[in-house]
Design an enzyme around this catalytic site. Structure first.
Site, PDB file in Angstrom:
ATOM      1  NE  ARG A 137      -4.152  -1.972   1.851  1.00 54.01           N
ATOM      2  CZ  ARG A 137      -4.982  -2.524   2.726  1.00 54.01           C
ATOM      3  NH1 ARG A 137      -4.753  -2.384   4.023  1.00 54.01           N
ATOM      4  NH2 ARG A 137      -6.024  -3.219   2.309  1.00 54.01           N
ATOM      5  CE1 TYR A 155      -2.226  -1.876  -9.556  1.00 51.19           C
ATOM      6  CE2 TYR A 155      -1.817  -0.670  -7.542  1.00 51.19           C
ATOM      7  CZ  TYR A 155      -1.452  -1.014  -8.823  1.00 51.19           C
ATOM      8  OH  TYR A 155      -0.307  -0.489  -9.357  1.00 51.19           O
ATOM      9  CD  GLU A 156      -1.755  -4.398  -3.665  1.00 47.81           C
ATOM     10  OE1 GLU A 156      -2.160  -5.072  -2.706  1.00 47.81           O
ATOM     11  OE2 GLU A 156      -1.223  -4.906  -4.659  1.00 47.81           O
ATOM     12  N   GLY A 157      -6.593  -2.660  -2.018  1.00 46.21           N
ATOM     13  CA  GLY A 157      -7.633  -2.084  -1.175  1.00 46.21           C
ATOM     14  C   GLY A 157      -8.038  -0.742  -1.739  1.00 46.21           C
ATOM     15  CD  GLN A 164      -6.078   1.546   1.745  1.00 42.95           C
ATOM     16  OE1 GLN A 164      -5.348   1.672   2.723  1.00 42.95           O
ATOM     17  NE2 GLN A 164      -6.318   0.373   1.177  1.00 42.95           N
TER      18      GLN A 164
END
Length: 563
Positions: A289, A425-427, A432
């Site tokens: 992230r 992406y990556e959450g 977040q």
């Protein structure tokens, strides 16, 4: 295509001023920055447009990288550029993680699609280093750290995106400590390529009888090729790329649909304890992230350079109010200057946020618990805010170019397309923001958030910045007592407010030091900081009204009436 200049001065300045002073050996840092900058400009930047035009290709024998990518990546490996921030116990150089961030900043500004491969590899190394057995570390880490082999993370399935607990990939014990893996994963960046001799997939799967949801997930190491008795890639491990996704951007980065165990001959080994997969995967994701946030800096830097270059050379229209009616470069026109200054200010803000978080990561790894809490608090900000900035700045680059920005040959359309996935992406950035308001505000009983605000209040001088910090304190307190729907409905505006306050704090701290870097550099930095404090910060303050009681407004409208 626009020219590219490695932003070594800005990288050097950010390292010196945002990362804790004295934590870096300046001679080493200088040599690393200059070397990485030269590779970025000479070897990586020329491949950016070709990667977009030609892209990675699927073949029955596997994925073929864009021409030139394999040689550039192998040069990266040979130079040890990915080992800088890795612990010496695992074959790294043991230098600060912040210096690794600086290298990745330079290389990614030149070619973010190519850098995505080593970024993902970093996450795999982190997961194995923290959760693997001693035998697994000894066997797999040396060549992953060197980059001779590359690593991936495999979470997403067609029916299980952000809801990871819905995954269906299965792991069945084979009776010898290994596991048979069977399932399909989608959206796997660099899931296959011909730049390295082996690819090590970290795969989330469910074991027999495992609890439903995320509590029943385990993590498995699944190589493309099994290792022989000498520890070298040997037999094929029944890991196949079914297809490549056809994407809006990042064409040079192969995004793969992966099939495990089509012939019931895919073997993996468990990383960490059974049902401990999410804990291990979050080690990988938290590392990723921050590096995704850095990708927002990459595209912002490249887009700003391209826009400034075009604005200096594009001649159009006389300057308003001038007696001379000759056409001038568009950089002389007020609105173009406003856009360019906003782009530079936002780029430096995002860089400061990511570098500061990296510096705190180094302090946390040295055993500072307060720094560890600050990293946890700042990570969702760095990921979400920096990638939002990437989208804004690349959009502004198109606007500066006018109609030519919408034409592919100028190169800025590629940057806009490439960066649009970063907030996803990556959450997603919404995830977040949810993490910020539901977990991180309460971290250490609220002490981590309070300490950050106190540090900012102690330093802040600009009136608008002080007002924004006070608003963040008030809104944070209000959200602390709010119901979950109100928290979540307010989460994205609040993340923007807090991120802007942190960025303004960091930029203001740097302002006085810019004069040491030379007149032109100092002038540009002062102008960008002034613009940020005078225009960006007050705009973020305006979001305070959006977080007062947002859930009621959002839920007054029935879901059936949204169309």
């Amino acid at each position: 295509m626009p020219s590219f200049t490695a932003p070594t001065a800005d990288v050097r300045f950010a390292l010196r001023q945002v990362v804790e002073p004295g934590s870096l050996d300046e001679d080493i840092a200088e040599a690393v920055i200059e070397g990485a900058g030269q590779i970025a400009a000479d070897q990586w930047a020329p491949l950016r447009a070709a990667g977009d035009r030609e892209g990675a290709r699927w073949t029955p024998e596997g994925v073929k990288a864009t021409p030139g990518f394999a040689d550039a990546y192998r040069g990266f490996v040979a130079g040890g550029w990915g080992t800088i921030g890795i612990d010496e116990r695992f074959g790294g150089q043991g230098l600060p993680f912040a210096l690794q961030i600086a290298v990745y900043d330079l290389l990614g500004s030149a070619n973010t699609a190519l850098l995505l491969c080593p970024i993902l590899n970093n996450g795999a190394v982190e997961a194995i280093a923290h959760h693997g057995s001693d035998a697994q570390k000894a066997l797999w880490l040396p060549r992953l750290v060197s980059g001779e082999w590359t690593g991936t993370m495999n979470l997403t399935e067609p029916q299980a995106g952000s809801d990871v607990g819905a995954l269906k990939t299965r792991a069945t014990p084979r009776g010898d400590g290994s596991w048979s893996i069977k399932g399909t994963k989608i959206f796997i960046s660099y899931g296959d390529h011909d730049m390295a001799e082996n690819i090590v997939h970290l795969v989330l799967a469910r074991t027999p009888g495992a609890p439903e949801g995320t509590k029943g997930i385990s993590l498995f190491l699944v190589p493309k090729y099994r290792l022989d008795s000498d520890g070298r890639p040997g037999a094929f491990n029944d890991v196949r790329v079914v297809s490549l996704e056809h994407k809006l951007g990042l064409h040079a980065s192969p995004t793969c649909v992966m099939s495990y165990g089509e012939d019931d001959d895919c073997i993996g080994e468990m990383i960490g304890p059974e049902h401990g997969g999410m804990r291990a995967m979050f080690t990988m994701m938290n590392n990723a992230r921050l590096l995704v946030g850095l990708q927002g800096v990459h595209v912002s830097e490249a887009a700003t350079q391209a826009a400034v270059d075009y604005a200096r050379t594009r001649i159009q229209s006389p300057l308003a109010g001038s007696a001379d009616r000759s056409s001038v470069p568009i950089i002389e026109h007020p609105d173009v200057r406003r856009m360019l200054l906003r782009m530079r200010a936002q780029t430096e803000a995002a860089r400061a946020l990511v570098y500061y978080t990296a510096g705190q990561t180094d302090r946390a790894q040295a055993g500072d618990p307060a720094a560890a809490s600050r990293v946890a608090l700042l990570t969702p900000l760095a990921k979400a805010h920096a990638t939002d900035i990437g989208c804004e700045v690349t959009s502004l680059a198109i606007q500066v170019h006018g109609g030519m920005g919408f034409i592919e040959e100028t190169g800025v359309a590629q940057l806009y397309r490439d960066c649009r996935v970063f907030p996803i992406y990556e959450g997603t950035n919404g995830i977040q923001a949810a993490d910020l308001v539901t977990r991180k505000l309460d971290l250490d009983g609220g002490a981590a958030f309070a300490a950050l605000l106190a540090d900012m209040e102690a330093d802040a001088q600009h009136g608008a910045l002080r007002a924004l910090i006070a608003q963040c304190r008030d809104v944070g307190a209000r959200l602390g007592g709010a119901g979950v729907l109100d928290r979540l409905a307010a989460s994205s505006p609040f993340l923007t407010m807090l991120s802007t306050a942190v960025c303004g704090w960091l930029l203001e701290r740097q302002a006085g030091a810019a004069s040491d870097e030379g007149n032109a550099f100092a002038t540009r930095r002062r102008a960008a900081t002034a613009f940020y404090l005078d225009q960006v910060v007050p705009h973020a303050s305006g979001l305070a009204g959006a977080v007062s009681a947002p859930a009621a407004a959002l839920y007054d409208l029935p879901s059936t009436d949204f169309a």
